[in-house]
Design a protein around this motif. Structure first.
Motif, PDB file in Angstrom:
ATOM      1  N   ASP A  44      -1.588  -9.745 -34.391  1.00 48.73           N
ATOM      2  CA  ASP A  44      -1.432  -8.912 -33.194  1.00 48.73           C
ATOM      3  C   ASP A  44      -0.003  -8.848 -32.667  1.00 48.73           C
ATOM      4  OD1 ASP A  44      -4.190  -8.470 -33.197  1.00 48.73           O
ATOM      5  OD2 ASP A  44      -4.552 -10.283 -32.009  1.00 48.73           O
ATOM      6  N   ARG A  45       0.903  -9.616 -33.225  1.00 51.28           N
ATOM      7  CA  ARG A  45       2.259  -9.734 -32.681  1.00 51.28           C
ATOM      8  C   ARG A  45       3.051  -8.432 -32.719  1.00 51.28           C
ATOM      9  NH1 ARG A  45       3.291 -15.312 -35.827  1.00 51.28           N
ATOM     10  NH2 ARG A  45       1.896 -16.586 -34.534  1.00 51.28           N
ATOM     11  N   ALA A  46       2.881  -7.621 -33.746  1.00 53.63           N
ATOM     12  CA  ALA A  46       3.661  -6.385 -33.883  1.00 53.63           C
ATOM     13  C   ALA A  46       3.305  -5.362 -32.814  1.00 53.63           C
ATOM     14  CB  ALA A  46       3.476  -5.780 -35.269  1.00 53.63           C
ATOM     15  N   ARG A  47       2.096  -5.415 -32.287  1.00 53.97           N
ATOM     16  CA  ARG A  47       1.697  -4.448 -31.267  1.00 53.97           C
ATOM     17  C   ARG A  47       1.572  -5.070 -29.871  1.00 53.97           C
ATOM     18  NH1 ARG A  47      -2.600  -4.787 -34.824  1.00 53.97           N
ATOM     19  NH2 ARG A  47      -4.359  -5.984 -34.061  1.00 53.97           N
ATOM     20  N   PHE A  48       1.878  -6.380 -29.751  1.00 52.96           N
ATOM     21  CA  PHE A  48       1.789  -7.036 -28.454  1.00 52.96           C
ATOM     22  C   PHE A  48       3.042  -6.747 -27.636  1.00 52.96           C
ATOM     23  CE2 PHE A  48       1.895 -10.199 -25.227  1.00 52.96           C
ATOM     24  CZ  PHE A  48       0.574 -10.430 -24.914  1.00 52.96           C
ATOM     25  N   GLN A  49       2.889  -5.947 -26.587  1.00 57.89           N
ATOM     26  CA  GLN A  49       4.011  -5.536 -25.750  1.00 57.89           C
ATOM     27  C   GLN A  49       4.388  -6.640 -24.760  1.00 57.89           C
ATOM     28  OE1 GLN A  49       5.740  -2.440 -25.877  1.00 57.89           O
ATOM     29  NE2 GLN A  49       4.647  -2.379 -27.810  1.00 57.89           N
ATOM     30  N   LEU A  50       5.682  -6.914 -24.677  1.00 59.13           N
ATOM     31  CA  LEU A  50       6.190  -7.897 -23.726  1.00 59.13           C
ATOM     32  C   LEU A  50       6.569  -7.206 -22.422  1.00 59.13           C
ATOM     33  CD1 LEU A  50       8.478  -9.911 -26.156  1.00 59.13           C
ATOM     34  CD2 LEU A  50       6.205 -10.564 -25.311  1.00 59.13           C
ATOM     35  N   ASN A  51       6.517  -7.973 -21.344  1.00 58.30           N
ATOM     36  CA  ASN A  51       6.890  -7.477 -20.025  1.00 58.30           C
ATOM     37  C   ASN A  51       7.916  -8.404 -19.393  1.00 58.30           C
ATOM     38  OD1 ASN A  51       4.912  -5.229 -19.719  1.00 58.30           O
ATOM     39  ND2 ASN A  51       3.466  -6.911 -19.990  1.00 58.30           N
ATOM     40  N   ASP A  52       8.765  -7.847 -18.569  1.00 63.58           N
ATOM     41  CA  ASP A  52       9.767  -8.637 -17.873  1.00 63.58           C
ATOM     42  C   ASP A  52       9.087  -9.795 -17.148  1.00 63.58           C
ATOM     43  OD1 ASP A  52      12.573  -8.860 -17.201  1.00 63.58           O
ATOM     44  OD2 ASP A  52      11.977  -8.412 -15.143  1.00 63.58           O
ATOM     45  N   GLY A  53       9.623 -11.002 -17.331  1.00 57.93           N
ATOM     46  CA  GLY A  53       9.082 -12.183 -16.664  1.00 57.93           C
ATOM     47  C   GLY A  53       8.038 -12.938 -17.462  1.00 57.93           C
ATOM     48  N   ASP A  54       7.647 -12.433 -18.648  1.00 57.36           N
ATOM     49  CA  ASP A  54       6.653 -13.138 -19.467  1.00 57.36           C
ATOM     50  C   ASP A  54       7.156 -14.526 -19.857  1.00 57.36           C
ATOM     51  OD1 ASP A  54       4.702 -11.174 -19.455  1.00 57.36           O
ATOM     52  OD2 ASP A  54       5.227 -10.392 -21.431  1.00 57.36           O
ATOM     53  N   ARG A  55       6.189 -15.450 -20.019  1.00 51.78           N
ATOM     54  CA  ARG A  55       6.475 -16.798 -20.501  1.00 51.78           C
ATOM     55  C   ARG A  55       5.897 -16.920 -21.911  1.00 51.78           C
ATOM     56  NH1 ARG A  55       3.486 -17.399 -16.357  1.00 51.78           N
ATOM     57  NH2 ARG A  55       2.077 -18.811 -17.436  1.00 51.78           N
ATOM     58  N   ILE A  56       6.763 -17.171 -22.882  1.00 54.96           N
ATOM     59  CA  ILE A  56       6.351 -17.238 -24.279  1.00 54.96           C
ATOM     60  C   ILE A  56       6.518 -18.668 -24.778  1.00 54.96           C
ATOM     61  CG2 ILE A  56       6.882 -16.464 -26.628  1.00 54.96           C
ATOM     62  CD1 ILE A  56       7.830 -14.275 -23.791  1.00 54.96           C
ATOM     63  N   GLU A  57       5.503 -19.150 -25.476  1.00 55.08           N
ATOM     64  CA  GLU A  57       5.567 -20.443 -26.144  1.00 55.08           C
ATOM     65  C   GLU A  57       5.468 -20.184 -27.642  1.00 55.08           C
ATOM     66  OE1 GLU A  57       6.141 -23.411 -24.733  1.00 55.08           O
ATOM     67  OE2 GLU A  57       6.202 -22.461 -22.770  1.00 55.08           O
ATOM     68  N   ILE A  58       6.397 -20.770 -28.395  1.00 57.12           N
ATOM     69  CA  ILE A  58       6.407 -20.649 -29.845  1.00 57.12           C
ATOM     70  C   ILE A  58       6.336 -22.057 -30.405  1.00 57.12           C
ATOM     71  CG2 ILE A  58       7.654 -19.810 -31.875  1.00 57.12           C
ATOM     72  CD1 ILE A  58       9.201 -17.951 -29.875  1.00 57.12           C
ATOM     73  N   LEU A  59       5.289 -22.331 -31.148  1.00 58.51           N
ATOM     74  CA  LEU A  59       5.071 -23.660 -31.704  1.00 58.51           C
ATOM     75  C   LEU A  59       5.127 -23.601 -33.220  1.00 58.51           C
ATOM     76  CD1 LEU A  59       2.038 -24.607 -29.460  1.00 58.51           C
ATOM     77  CD2 LEU A  59       4.418 -25.253 -29.109  1.00 58.51           C
ATOM     78  N   ALA A  60       5.807 -24.582 -33.792  1.00 57.76           N
ATOM     79  CA  ALA A  60       5.922 -24.674 -35.242  1.00 57.76           C
ATOM     80  C   ALA A  60       5.589 -26.090 -35.666  1.00 57.76           C
ATOM     81  CB  ALA A  60       7.345 -24.319 -35.691  1.00 57.76           C
ATOM     82  N   PRO A  61       4.905 -26.259 -36.799  1.00 62.73           N
ATOM     83  CA  PRO A  61       4.591 -27.608 -37.263  1.00 62.73           C
ATOM     84  C   PRO A  61       5.877 -28.358 -37.608  1.00 62.73           C
ATOM     85  CG  PRO A  61       3.982 -25.983 -38.915  1.00 62.73           C
ATOM     86  CD  PRO A  61       4.433 -25.226 -37.712  1.00 62.73           C
ATOM     87  N   MET A  62       5.830 -29.670 -37.399  1.00 60.72           N
ATOM     88  CA  MET A  62       6.984 -30.515 -37.697  1.00 60.72           C
ATOM     89  C   MET A  62       6.597 -31.533 -38.761  1.00 60.72           C
ATOM     90  SD  MET A  62       8.541 -31.196 -33.924  1.00 60.72           S
ATOM     91  CE  MET A  62      10.060 -31.814 -34.562  1.00 60.72           C
ATOM     92  N   HIS A  63       7.553 -31.869 -39.607  1.00 58.03           N
ATOM     93  CA  HIS A  63       7.339 -32.885 -40.631  1.00 58.03           C
ATOM     94  C   HIS A  63       7.580 -34.262 -40.027  1.00 58.03           C
ATOM     95  CE1 HIS A  63       7.048 -29.962 -43.834  1.00 58.03           C
ATOM     96  NE2 HIS A  63       8.103 -29.342 -43.314  1.00 58.03           N
ATOM     97  N   GLY A  64       6.923 -35.241 -40.557  1.00 54.50           N
ATOM     98  CA  GLY A  64       7.152 -36.604 -40.088  1.00 54.50           C
ATOM     99  C   GLY A  64       5.899 -37.150 -39.432  1.00 54.50           C
ATOM    100  N   GLY A  65       6.018 -38.330 -38.901  1.00 52.62           N
ATOM    101  CA  GLY A  65       4.830 -38.929 -38.318  1.00 52.62           C
ATOM    102  C   GLY A  65       5.107 -39.781 -37.193  1.00 52.62           C
TER     103      GLY A  65
END
Length: 65
Positions: A44-65
């Protein structure tokens, strides 16, 4: 447009979540994304419209333990 990405303020021209990810050099469908605490699926990301003031969280897996 002013957005908060992972707690940091950003001024961007991106109109969609996919454009924002590209502008910030995030790549891959393995990322998890949320806008204003709502999960946005990779398909859905390509069609998800952003608006001024939006709060976005981007999470990526991390290596290690």
């Amino acid at each position: 447009m002013k957005l908060t990405v992972n707690g940091e303020a950003h001024e961007v021209a991106a109109a969609t979540l996919a454009e924002l990810l590209a502008a910030l050099d995030y790549e891959g469908n393995w990322l998890a994304t949320a806008v204003n605490s709502d999960v946005v699926h990779a398909a859905d990301r390509a069609r998800f419209q952003l608006n001024d003031g939006d709060r976005i969280e981007i999470l990526a897996p991390m290596h290690g333990g």
